[in-house]
Structures are given as C-alpha cells and as structure tokens.
Write a protein that holds these residues in place. Structure first.
Motif, short mmCIF file in Angstrom:
data_model
loop_
_atom_site.label_atom_id
_atom_site.label_comp_id
_atom_site.label_asym_id
_atom_site.label_seq_id
_atom_site.Cartn_x
_atom_site.Cartn_y
_atom_site.Cartn_z
N CYS A 1 -8.74 -5.04 3.32
CA CYS A 1 -8.33 -4.57 1.99
C CYS A 1 -7.18 -3.57 2.04
CB CYS A 1 -9.51 -3.92 1.29
SG CYS A 1 -10.78 -5.07 0.77
N GLY A 2 -6.52 -3.44 3.18
CA GLY A 2 -5.45 -2.47 3.28
C GLY A 2 -4.20 -2.84 2.51
N ALA A 3 -4.06 -4.11 2.16
CA ALA A 3 -2.90 -4.57 1.39
C ALA A 3 -3.36 -5.08 0.03
CB ALA A 3 -2.15 -5.67 2.13
N TYR A 4 -2.71 -4.62 -1.03
CA TYR A 4 -2.99 -5.05 -2.39
C TYR A 4 -4.45 -4.77 -2.76
CZ TYR A 4 1.40 -7.22 -1.29
OH TYR A 4 2.68 -7.42 -0.87
N GLY A 5 -4.96 -3.66 -2.26
CA GLY A 5 -6.29 -3.20 -2.61
C GLY A 5 -6.20 -1.94 -3.43
N GLU A 6 -6.19 -0.80 -2.75
CA GLU A 6 -6.10 0.49 -3.46
C GLU A 6 -4.88 0.56 -4.37
OE1 GLU A 6 -5.88 5.29 -2.43
OE2 GLU A 6 -5.59 3.81 -0.83
N VAL A 7 -3.78 -0.03 -3.93
CA VAL A 7 -2.54 0.09 -4.70
C VAL A 7 -2.62 -0.64 -6.05
CG1 VAL A 7 -1.33 -1.96 -3.80
CG2 VAL A 7 -0.03 0.08 -4.35
N MET A 8 -3.53 -1.60 -6.19
CA MET A 8 -3.69 -2.33 -7.44
C MET A 8 -4.90 -1.84 -8.24
SD MET A 8 -2.80 -6.22 -6.19
CE MET A 8 -2.56 -6.91 -7.82
N ASN B 1 0.87 -1.19 0.00
CA ASN B 1 0.00 0.00 0.00
C ASN B 1 0.90 1.23 0.00
OD1 ASN B 1 -1.80 2.18 0.66
ND2 ASN B 1 -3.23 0.68 1.49
N ALA B 2 0.79 2.04 -1.02
CA ALA B 2 1.67 3.21 -1.17
C ALA B 2 0.96 4.51 -0.82
CB ALA B 2 2.21 3.28 -2.60
N ASP B 3 -0.15 4.42 -0.07
CA ASP B 3 -0.88 5.62 0.31
C ASP B 3 0.03 6.52 1.14
OD1 ASP B 3 -2.60 7.08 2.52
OD2 ASP B 3 -3.94 6.72 0.84
N PRO B 4 0.17 7.80 0.78
CA PRO B 4 1.12 8.67 1.49
C PRO B 4 0.81 8.85 2.98
CG PRO B 4 0.52 9.63 -0.63
CD PRO B 4 -0.39 8.47 -0.41
N VAL B 5 -0.47 8.88 3.35
CA VAL B 5 -0.81 9.04 4.77
C VAL B 5 -0.30 7.85 5.57
CG1 VAL B 5 -2.72 9.20 6.41
CG2 VAL B 5 -2.79 10.53 4.29
N LEU B 6 -0.51 6.65 5.05
CA LEU B 6 -0.02 5.46 5.74
C LEU B 6 1.51 5.43 5.76
CD1 LEU B 6 -3.02 4.76 5.29
CD2 LEU B 6 -2.30 2.40 4.84
N LEU B 7 2.12 5.78 4.62
CA LEU B 7 3.58 5.75 4.55
C LEU B 7 4.22 6.70 5.56
CD1 LEU B 7 4.33 5.57 0.72
CD2 LEU B 7 4.43 3.73 2.39
N ARG B 8 3.64 7.88 5.73
CA ARG B 8 4.22 8.83 6.69
C ARG B 8 4.09 8.31 8.11
NH1 ARG B 8 1.58 12.63 3.04
NH2 ARG B 8 3.19 13.55 1.70
N LEU C 1 1.27 -5.58 8.12
CA LEU C 1 1.20 -4.27 8.78
C LEU C 1 -0.05 -3.48 8.39
CD1 LEU C 1 4.92 -3.07 8.54
CD2 LEU C 1 3.77 -4.15 10.48
N VAL C 2 -0.54 -3.64 7.17
CA VAL C 2 -1.58 -2.72 6.69
C VAL C 2 -2.88 -3.39 6.25
CG1 VAL C 2 0.09 -0.97 5.98
CG2 VAL C 2 -0.62 -2.72 4.33
#
Length: 378
Positions: A347-354, A38-45, A258-259
């Motif tokens: 759905c936090g992993a391999y959801g939005e990012v795909m 998941n490469a969402d910037p809010v999560l990454l920060r 983690l996500v």
C-alpha cells in the motif's frame, strides 16, 4: 497505536532505492520520483537524499518536493491541467522542465514566462499510441485520451514552439501507463520513440533530453517473495531497444516501483458478521483510507496478524456507506475475531496519498519502522 494506520518499512525503501540506482547507473540514466505515488515527507526526504529528481503533477507537489530537499534543477512538472498560479510558482522557482500535454498549455506557459521575464524549459509529452495492457483507468498512451500530443499533431506543435522566444524545447516525454509487468510493452515504447526521434532528426530537430516516464509494476500477490521489482530487466530493455542521440540524457519517472512494497495498511476487525452464504470481516479501515480496490478493482494481499486458528473465507470490508467499500472477497484468513489486526499489503503507492475524509472519517495515521513499533509479522 490507534488503527487504521500506514506502516512504512524504511529499510525496504532504502533497499529498493539501492536496487533502482544500481541498475540504472551503468547506462547513465536520470531518475525522478513520481511524487503522486506517495507524498509522505519522511519518504520524500529519503528519496531526495539519494539524488533522485522529482516528477510532480501539481503546484503543491512542486512545493512539497522543494520542501523535502529536491533541487529545482531536478524537478519536472507534468499534468494536463496546470493552472496559471501553478505555472507561475514553478517558473519563479526555476524548475528543470515542464512536461507539456497540448499546444494551448504551451501558449499559456509562454505568456506567463514573458510576463515574468523567464525562459520556460519544456518537453512535449507525446501520446505514442502504445497499449500498456493494464487497467483502462491507468492506461494513458493510446489514442484517444486526454494525455499528450497526438503523433499527427507533433509537427504542428514543434513548429509553433519554434516561434516562441520564451520557450526552450528540451525534449520529448512519454508515459504510457502504470503497473506494467510485461517488458515487451516497454520494448514497443522504445521502437515508437526511435521512430519519433528519427522523424524529428529528419527535420533538423535534435533534442538533448528524452523522458520515458515510468509504469514499472510490482507484485501485489507475492510481496514477500518479490519485494523489489526487477529494475535490471526494466533498464536493460531500454538500453537494448533505444539508442539515445549523442549527448542525449535519458530520464525515467518511477513511483509505484519505488514505494509500493514498503507500505502496509494496518486495520482492526470491528465485527465479524455471519451471513447465510458469506462471512464478513468488517474493519475500521475503509475505502477512504485505501481507495485502490474500489476505484481499480485492485488486488491487495490481506493477512490476519494476530490469529493462528484454521482458515475460513471472508469478505473483508470497511465501514463506509458504499457497497464498493470492499478490500477483498472470499479471502482465506485464519479464523478472525473482533479486535484482530489485519494487514493490507503493498500500500505504499496510491494508498495514503489518495486517502480522504469521506463520511467525515479521520485520516489514517502513520508509523515508520525506525520508530520501533512493529506490527506482528510485518
């Protein structure tokens, strides 16, 4: 909020990070977050603020990690097909390590490092021939597939690297697959890693780092009962069955664990279609929003958030012009009507990012728990 959208529970994310860091701390393990999950910037920060490194598999992921606060000295860059442009970008930003998957790749990295006047730090990804016993699309550590250097080639690759002045060999890297819940699989990886390390030591090759990748799975069936994976059992397995060399740093690259549980896809029922033998709940979310069920035949728990009527069984499907656009068959849901809100969990992993714009559909939106918008029951 217009559906479909991804809802992220940031409190659960923080609790999960707490658990992972607490479980790894006694062993001094170094954790990296697998940005591909998941490469969402809010999560990454949030993740970078905890001091984790980043595990990237593209040049754009390296760039996103840098933008979101990850230190270059904590970024590892993996992937079987790094382009020259991506390699150059990573070298110019002096990342910690390239996880390299073939000798031709290492030769290209060396050539670019020579041109730039840089020294490239690398780990050799070894295919250890350990079966992860998971879906064949996400099993990556058995012979023969595109990932990693085969055991039979390892000596040849190490010899070649020793002749490259702009390459510094830091360690060995493994990643055998994803969604692994059987700790005996990781025990097998530890035993194979011990064999490989002993083989290298016999040649006088002592490496300062070893990276076991990731792969720890989550509970898709019971996300409320098990919202946080058993990190303690995971790290304890490596502690019991792998003893690092003196001064050797052990690394892990965790993503899904983690996500995954902090993310939920929220959709709305467009139509309920009554067939002769089946009943269809047709959503405004499709496989372009969540690909895992179509790609991996993956299970996600599905809930109706707005109905309290007695349960019926539905095939829960999307609007895409593909028969594979199905989130679940014969799913027991409270009697469902047009306009009901549906939650597809974990759905936090391999959801939005795909997600994609297939059929020229809009990308799903995003809501975070701290924004004060809470779907029912979530």
């Amino acid at each position: 909020m217009q559906t479909p959208y991804y809802y992220y529970d940031l409190t659960l994310l923080e609790r999960t990070l707490d658990a992972a860091c607490l479980a790894s701390r006694p062993y001094g393990y170094c954790l990296h977050y697998a940005v591909k999950a998941n490469a969402d910037p809010v999560l990454l920060r949030r993740i970078s603020a905890r001091g984790l490194g980043a595990d990237c598999v593209s040049g754009n992921e390296v760039e996103r990690a840098l933008e979101c606060g990850f230190s270059p000295s904590s970024i590892v860059y993996a992937g079987v097909g790094k382009s020259d442009r991506e390699i150059e970008f990573a070298l110019r930003h002096d990342i910690f390590c390239f996880n390299c998957e073939s000798l031709p790749e290492i030769e290209v990295i060396h050539d670019i490092a020579c041109r730039l006047g840089k020294v490239a730090r690398i780990a050799i990804r070894v295919n250890p021939n350990v079966d992860a016993h998971t879906h064949h699309y996400i099993t990556t550590g058995i012979e023969e597939n595109k990932f990693g250097v085969y055991l039979s080639d390892l000596d040849r690759v190490v010899n070649a690297v020793s002749e490259m002045p702009r390459i510094r060999l830091l360690g060995i890297h493994f990643h055998i697959g994803s969604q692994i819940t059987d700790m005996s699989v990781f025990r097998g990886l530890c035993l194979r890693a011990r064999e490989i390390q002993s083989r290298l030591h016999a040649r006088g090759v002592v490496l300062p780092h070893i990276n076991f990748g990731g792969g720890l799975g989550v509970d898709y069936e019971y996300p409320d009962e098990h919202p946080i994976p058993d990190f303690r059992a995971y790290f304890d397995t490596f502690s019991r069955f792998f003893e690092p060399a003196a001064g050797q740093q052990v690394h892990f690259e965790l993503g899904r664990s983690l996500v995954a549980q902090c993310g939920t896809l929220i959709a709305r029922v467009l139509y309920v279609k009554e067939g002769e033998r089946r009943r269809f709940a047709i959503l405004d979310a499709g496989m372009n929003d969540l690909l895992r069920p179509a790609l991996y035949q993956a299970y996600h728990k599905i809930e109706n958030l707005t109905s309290t009527l007695p349960a019926l069984k539905y095939d829960v499907v999307g609007p895409i012009c593909e028969s594979a656009d199905c989130f679940g068959k014969e799913v027991a849901l409270p009697a469902t009507r047009r306009g009901d809100l549906i939650a597809i969990r974990t759905c936090g992993a391999y959801g939005e990012v795909m997600a994609s714009r297939y059929n020229l559909r809009d990308l799903p939106g995003t809501i975070y728990s701290e924004e004060g918008i809470f779907p029912c029951k979530i």
